[in-house]
Design an enzyme around this catalytic site. Structure first.
Site, PDB file in Angstrom:
ATOM      1  N   CYS A  10     -46.423  62.666   7.018  1.00 15.01           N
ATOM      2  CA  CYS A  10     -47.359  63.622   6.427  1.00 15.01           C
ATOM      3  C   CYS A  10     -48.753  62.998   6.455  1.00 15.01           C
ATOM      4  O   CYS A  10     -48.942  61.929   7.032  1.00 15.01           O
ATOM      5  CB  CYS A  10     -46.938  64.068   5.030  1.00 15.01           C
ATOM      6  SG  CYS A  10     -47.060  62.833   3.753  1.00 15.01           S
ATOM      7  N   CYS A  82     -46.242  68.372   6.997  1.00 16.62           N
ATOM      8  CA  CYS A  82     -47.451  69.151   6.721  1.00 16.62           C
ATOM      9  C   CYS A  82     -48.121  69.486   8.043  1.00 16.62           C
ATOM     10  O   CYS A  82     -47.918  68.807   9.046  1.00 16.62           O
ATOM     11  CB  CYS A  82     -48.402  68.387   5.805  1.00 16.62           C
ATOM     12  SG  CYS A  82     -49.133  66.919   6.541  1.00 16.62           S
ATOM     13  N   CYS A  89     -50.255  64.213  14.800  1.00 14.13           N
ATOM     14  CA  CYS A  89     -49.270  63.182  15.116  1.00 14.13           C
ATOM     15  C   CYS A  89     -49.384  62.800  16.588  1.00 14.13           C
ATOM     16  O   CYS A  89     -49.478  63.675  17.458  1.00 14.13           O
ATOM     17  CB  CYS A  89     -47.865  63.694  14.825  1.00 14.13           C
ATOM     18  SG  CYS A  89     -46.564  62.501  15.187  1.00 14.13           S
TER      19      CYS A  89
END
Length: 139
Positions: A10, A82, A89
């Site tokens: 996250c 999230c 990412c």
């Protein structure tokens, strides 16, 4: 046989991914090595610790960590929790399964102290139910 690796991500590795790591270790530790990290490391949120203690899971010794690229690349399953983490990412290799399980950020809850606390409890319960479902069904 070595365990598979699941990596919960996250934004700040403060609330959601910390709770997911705690539930993951509780429900998945027979088959999985469980880790969590964030795009940033905001420190472990005391309310996340308190919320998990309510359900008998102690995460107070967990640390808030940045994403470790080697771990990301060697994970079997990466779960973003999230939208920010899903968007930012780093790319994962094709062999790494990646899914997004979105949950509200309890640290951004508004209202009275009690209302904000109820958001922590709700998100904790949602994360726990999702990981329990994964433990039971693999989905």
């Amino acid at each position: 046989m070595s365990k598979k690796i699941i990596y919960f991500l996250c934004t700040g590795n403060s609330c959601r991914s910390q709770m997911a790591e705690g539930f993951g270790k509780h429900y998945l530790s027979d088959e999985w090595e469980v880790y969590s990290a964030g795009m940033e490391a905001h420190g472990l949120n005391p309310n996340a610790v308190k919320a998990m203690n309510e359900v008998g899971i102690d995460i107070s010794d967990q640390t808030s960590d940045l994403i470790h690229i080697d771990l990301l690349n060697n994970a079997d399953f990466v779960v973003t929790l999230c939208g920010d983490a899903a968007d930012k990412c780093p790319l994962t290799p094709a062999h790494v399964k990646r899914e997004h399980w979105g949950f509200d950020d309890p640290a951004k809850a508004e209202g009275t102290k009690e209302e904000r606390w109820m958001v922590f409890q709700r998100v904790r319960d949602e994360i726990g139910a999702r990981i329990k479902k994964f433990a039971e069904t693999g989905e």
